[in-house]
Motif scaffolding. Structure first.
Motif, short mmCIF file in Angstrom:
data_model
loop_
_atom_site.label_atom_id
_atom_site.label_comp_id
_atom_site.label_asym_id
_atom_site.label_seq_id
_atom_site.Cartn_x
_atom_site.Cartn_y
_atom_site.Cartn_z
N ASP A 105 27.64 5.19 -27.04
CA ASP A 105 26.53 4.78 -26.18
C ASP A 105 25.33 4.36 -27.03
OD1 ASP A 105 25.40 7.09 -27.10
OD2 ASP A 105 25.76 8.23 -25.25
N GLY A 114 33.73 4.03 -26.61
CA GLY A 114 32.89 4.83 -25.73
C GLY A 114 31.53 5.18 -26.30
N PRO A 123 30.64 -1.77 -27.70
CA PRO A 123 30.58 -1.11 -26.40
C PRO A 123 29.35 -1.62 -25.66
CG PRO A 123 30.99 0.48 -28.15
CD PRO A 123 30.65 -0.83 -28.82
#
Ligand code: ASP
Length: 335
Positions: free
Chosen positions: A235, A233, A261
Motif C-alpha cells: 500500500d 498488495g 500496486p
C-alpha cells in the motif's frame, strides 16, 4: 636501462578484500568479529604488484561497505579528482571496497570523476585470511588495469574474478560466489586474464566521467533520495512516509516493465504533485522501464534500464543541477 613503471594510486576503504577472519575456514563471521588490514598490509601480501606499477596507497576509511554512503562517496570523488589534478603524470587509480555497495560507489564515481584516466574499483568475496581468498588477485588485477592508459576513456570500471565490468551496469548477483558481479545482461567489457593480459571487447555507450554536468567539488552532502520496493498488495504506507519526510526524490521499484500496486502508484502520483521527483524503476533484474501516456500524465520519470539503487544515485546527482522533470528524464536516457 631502467624503464619507468606506470604510477598508480590506491584508495582503500575496507570491505572483505581487507577483512580479518577468526580462522582460515571463516567466510561468514569476519565482518561481525574482525577488523581490516591496512592497504599497506594488503599490498605486502602481493609484492608482485611492484613489477606492474609504482604504487602509492592510502586508507581513506576502513569499514564494511554497508557503512558507506553519500558522505564517503563525496570524499572519494573529491580525493580522486584532487589526485588527478595535482599529479598530472599519474596513470590511474584503483579503489578497494566492500562488495555490498560497491556497485553504487562505482556508479557514483562513474558520474563524478572528472578524468578519462582509468579508475578501477575492486573488492573480494573471501577475506584474505580465508583459504581460497580472491582478495590478492583482485587487488593485483585492479592495479594491472589502472596501470594501463588504454583502459581509460571507458568510465569507472570494476574488476573481480578477472572480469572487467562497466560501473553503470554491474550488480552483485549472488551472496557468496566469487563470480557474483554480473553485467545485468549487457555483457562485461573484458578480462584481466590469466596470462597477465588486460583485454577489452566492448565499451560503454552512455556518457560518464568528464562528460557529465555533475560537479562534486563544493558539495558536503547530497540530496536525499529514497527507494520504495513494491510487493503484491503493498500500500502507500512507505511512499507516504517519504512524502511526509519531504525527501528530495523517490525511486519506486515496481513490477516487470514498470507497473505498481494501485495504492503505490496513487501515493507516488501524490508525491509528484507535491513537487517530489519520482522515478519509476523495476524489481525485475534487467530491462527497460518505458514511458507511457499514463506515466507521462502523472508526471513520473522512468529509469531506462538502471537498477533501482543506480537510479537513486543518478537522481541524487541530477537533483544537484536541476529539479526540472524533462531535464531529469533526459539524463536518465543519457547517463
Ligand atoms: N561486508 C562486506 C562489505 O564490506 C562484504 C564484502 O566486502 O564482500 O561489503
Amino acid at each position: 636501462m631502467t624503464t619507468q613503471r606506470p604510477r598508480v594510486r590506491i584508495i582503500a576503504t575496507g570491505g572483505s578484500i581487507a577483512g580479518i577472519g577468526p580462522d582460515r575456514m571463516d567466510y561468514i563471521l569476519y565482518p561481525e568479529v574482525g577488523g581490516h588490514l591496512t592497504i599497506d598490509e594488503s599490498l605486502a601480501r602481493i609484492p608482485e604488484v611492484n613489477d606492474i606499477a609504482e604504487v602509492q596507497a592510502e586508507d581513506i576509511v576502513s569499514v564494511g561497505s554497508t557503512a558507506i554512503g553519500p558522505p564517503e562517496w563525496l570524499r572519494m570523488a573529491q580525493r580522486i579528482n584532487g589526485i588527478f589534478q595535482e599529479d598530472a603524470d599519474l596513470t590511474g587509480v584503483a579503489i578497494t571496497h566492500g562488495t555490498a555497495t560497491l556497485e553504487e560507489t562505482a556508479y557514483f564515481l562513474h558520474l563524478t570523476v572528472k578524468s578519462s584516466k582509468p579508475v578501477v574499483v575492486t573488492g573480494a568475496m573471501r577475506p584474505p585470511t580465508a583459504i581460497g581468498t580472491d582478495a590478492d588477485l583482485n587487488l593485483l588485477d585492479a592495479v594491472r588495469i589502472a596501470s594501463l592508459p588504454e583502459a581509460g576513456g571507458r568510465g569507472v570500471l570494476t574488476v573481480l574474478n578477472n572480469e572487467i565490468q562497466c560501473a553503470r551496469d554491474v550488480t552483485k548477483a549472488n551472496t557468496y560466489r566469487v563470480e557474483t558481479f554480473r553485467p545485468n545482461e549487457l555483457g562485461f567489457l573484458g578480462y584481466a586474464d590469466s596470462d597477465g593480459q588486460v583485454v577489452f571487447y566492448r565499451n560503454p555507450t552512455r556518457k560518464h566521467t568528464a562528460d557529465t554536468p555533475f560537479d562534486v567539488s563544493g558539495l558536503d552532502s547530497l540530496p536525499r533520495v529514497d527507494v520504495v520496493y513494491s510487493y503484491a498488495g503493498s500500500d502507500g504506507l512507505l511512499v507516504d512516509a517519504v512524502r511526509r519526510n519531504r525527501s528530495d526524490g523517490l525511486v519506486l521499484a515496481g513490477f516487470g516493465g514498470g507497473t505498481f500496486p494501485p495504492a503505490v502508484q496513487e501515493a507516488g502520483a501524490a508525491a509528484v504533485a507535491e513537487g517530489i521527483p519520482v522515478v519509476m524503476a523495476t524489481r525485475a533484474t534487467a530491462g527497460r522501464v518505458v514511458m507511457t501516456p499514463q506515466k507521462e500524465n502523472l508526471g513520473f520519470i522512468v529509469c531506462d534500464n538502471l537498477l533501482p539503487q543506480k537510479a537513486r544515485v543518478l537522481l541524487m546527482m541530477a537533483l544537484t543541477v536541476t529539479r526540472d522533470r524533462k531535464e531529469i528524464q533526459r539524463m536518465f536516457y543519457e547517463f
